[in-house]
Design a protein around this motif. Structure first.
Motif, short mmCIF file in Angstrom:
data_model
loop_
_atom_site.label_atom_id
_atom_site.label_comp_id
_atom_site.label_asym_id
_atom_site.label_seq_id
_atom_site.Cartn_x
_atom_site.Cartn_y
_atom_site.Cartn_z
N UNK A 298 0.81 -1.22 0.00
CA UNK A 298 0.00 0.00 0.00
C UNK A 298 0.84 1.27 0.00
N UNK A 299 2.12 1.18 0.39
CA UNK A 299 2.90 2.41 0.55
C UNK A 299 3.04 3.13 -0.80
N UNK A 300 2.68 4.42 -0.79
CA UNK A 300 2.76 5.29 -1.97
C UNK A 300 1.92 4.78 -3.13
N UNK A 301 0.92 3.94 -2.85
CA UNK A 301 0.07 3.41 -3.92
C UNK A 301 -0.78 4.50 -4.57
N UNK A 302 -0.94 5.64 -3.89
CA UNK A 302 -1.73 6.75 -4.43
C UNK A 302 -0.86 7.93 -4.82
N UNK A 303 0.42 7.68 -5.13
CA UNK A 303 1.36 8.75 -5.45
C UNK A 303 1.97 8.52 -6.83
N UNK A 304 1.98 9.56 -7.65
CA UNK A 304 2.62 9.51 -8.97
C UNK A 304 4.10 9.83 -8.76
N UNK A 305 4.82 8.87 -8.18
CA UNK A 305 6.20 9.12 -7.77
C UNK A 305 7.19 8.70 -8.84
N UNK A 306 8.47 8.69 -8.47
CA UNK A 306 9.52 8.45 -9.44
C UNK A 306 9.40 7.07 -10.09
N UNK A 307 9.07 6.06 -9.30
CA UNK A 307 8.99 4.72 -9.86
C UNK A 307 7.83 4.60 -10.84
N UNK A 308 6.70 5.28 -10.56
CA UNK A 308 5.56 5.28 -11.48
C UNK A 308 5.93 6.04 -12.76
N UNK A 309 6.60 7.18 -12.60
CA UNK A 309 7.00 7.96 -13.78
C UNK A 309 7.97 7.17 -14.65
N UNK A 310 8.90 6.49 -14.02
CA UNK A 310 9.87 5.69 -14.78
C UNK A 310 9.17 4.58 -15.57
N UNK A 311 8.11 4.04 -14.99
CA UNK A 311 7.38 2.94 -15.62
C UNK A 311 6.47 3.42 -16.75
N UNK A 312 5.84 4.59 -16.57
CA UNK A 312 4.79 5.03 -17.49
C UNK A 312 5.23 6.07 -18.51
N UNK A 313 6.38 6.72 -18.30
CA UNK A 313 6.81 7.77 -19.23
C UNK A 313 7.86 7.24 -20.20
N UNK A 314 7.86 7.74 -21.47
CA UNK A 314 8.98 7.44 -22.36
C UNK A 314 10.30 7.92 -21.76
N UNK A 315 11.39 7.27 -22.09
CA UNK A 315 12.66 7.57 -21.45
C UNK A 315 13.07 9.03 -21.62
N UNK A 316 12.89 9.59 -22.84
CA UNK A 316 13.31 10.98 -23.05
C UNK A 316 12.43 11.96 -22.25
#
Length: 365
Positions: A9-27
């Motif tokens: 559950x920790x940070x499950x409601x946060x658009x954090x660095x790990x979520x951004x790394x997973x969902x955003x194109x590298x550039x």
């Protein structure tokens, strides 16, 4: 936690660095990280990609609206909700969220901070995304931390002066470090661990006290028959009802990525404390606002009221917000930690006396 572990559950409601790394194109991810680290301008094409990914993630989590979440000079947060719904021209709706809507909002500034100081027609205000503080979901709404300023550029919130002070601290601290031959440090970061004390009282008792309802503190009445003289409450065993409140509060805070760590009974009857792990100053202030909001909300679910006034009851210990503050480099050097050598100690002593001098000269701030 419905059989879910803290890790789940920790940070499950946060658009954090790990979520951004997973969902955003590298550039796009690299461009956003550069903006966060160096304060560079975020181009609109990059913002559009970030906004689209943020919207998809939020909808997956059940969000229907977004808001620019800001901190006007009222002591609490403010938010105006907009849905993701956009008409498609055929009587249906599509879900959209643009980079422009992510980066900038236009809330009415006439009523903030003072309830009508400026005329509405000349009181346009702007909220600007603070990408250094992660977006999060609260009450099915994507909350985007922002700074708030007037049309003419005046700060109308608590975050703008804080971000400016962090920039000033970084600039001057790096100058001092260069004099000591430290060349690898790129940023100096203030960190805060804001301990929050609070009182919990039964809702039925609270409703009998108009002074508590309207002022947050007692204005009349007899002193309690027992205050904190017997010292049986401080660090004492936590009562079941309070323990249930603390458990639920921890879960809500953990979902938002807040490192709620220490909790205990404080000195006065009915008084308690929560302490998080420290983090960067502007993120810590966002987290503390959420801590106070959720304390009140969770308390109501347990038929209690949470009092955050610093002195709610005459004659007994008052509550406080203990701010543990430090400054360190991005390479991990704590500038307020004594050094092991005379040379390193000179650096520590210089930063220490600079802080003392600053506090002495600028007490009002």
């Amino acid at each position: 936690m419905a059989n879910k572990s803290i890790k789940e559950i920790f940070a499950s409601m946060v658009f954090n660095d790990s979520v951004m790394r997973e969902r955003l194109p590298q550039d796009t991810y690299n461009a956003l990280r550069k903006t966060i680290a160096d304060g560079t301008r975020l181009e609109l094409d990059v913002a559009n990609v970030v906004a689209s990914a943020m919207k998809d993630w939020a909808i997956d989590k059940g969000a229907t609206h977004y808001t620019h979440w800001f901190q006007p000079m009222t002591g609490i947060t403010a938010e105006k909700h907009d849905s993701f719904i956009v008409p498609d021209g055929q009587g249906r709706a599509i879900m959209e969220f643009s980079g422009k809507a992510l980066v900038k909002g236009e809330p009415d500034a006439s009523s903030l901070p003072s309830g009508g100081l400026r005329s509405t027609f000349e009181a346009r205000g702007y909220t600007a995304w603070d990408p250094t503080s992660y977006a999060f979901i609260k009450d099915n709404t994507l909350c985007i931390p922002t700074a708030f300023r007037s049309y003419s550029g005046e700060a109308l919130d608590k975050k703008t002066p804080l971000l400016r002070s962090m920039q000033a601290l970084n600039k001057q601290a790096l100058r001092v470090l260069r004099l000591f031959g430290v060349t690898d440090a790129k940023r100096v970061i203030p960190a805060v661990g804001a301990e929050q004390e609070y009182f919990l009282i039964d809702r039925s008792v609270y409703l009998k006290r108009p002074d508590l309802i309207y002022c947050g503190r007692t204005l009349f009445g007899a002193r309690p028959p027992k205050g904190q003289e017997m010292e049986d409450h401080y660090y004492g065993a936590i009562k079941h009802r309070v323990s249930a409140f603390m458990r639920e509060l921890d879960e809500e805070l953990w979902k938002l990525g807040i490192y709620a760590k220490t909790e205990h009974n404080e000195a006065a009857p009915g008084q308690h404390e929560l302490a998080p792990v420290y983090c960067e100053a502007n993120i810590a202030t966002d987290h503390n606002q959420l801590v106070m909001e959720l304390m009140k909300k969770v308390a109501s679910r347990h038929d209690m009221v949470c009092l955050l006034h610093e002195k709610p009851f005459a004659g007994i210990n008052g509550s406080g917000k203990h701010v543990n503050w430090s400054i360190s480099t991005n390479t991990g050097i704590n500038l307020l930690e004594p050094g092991a050598t005379p040379h390193e100690n000179a650096q520590f002593l210089l930063f220490l006396v600079a802080v003392i001098k600053a506090i002495d000269d600028y007490q009002d701030l």
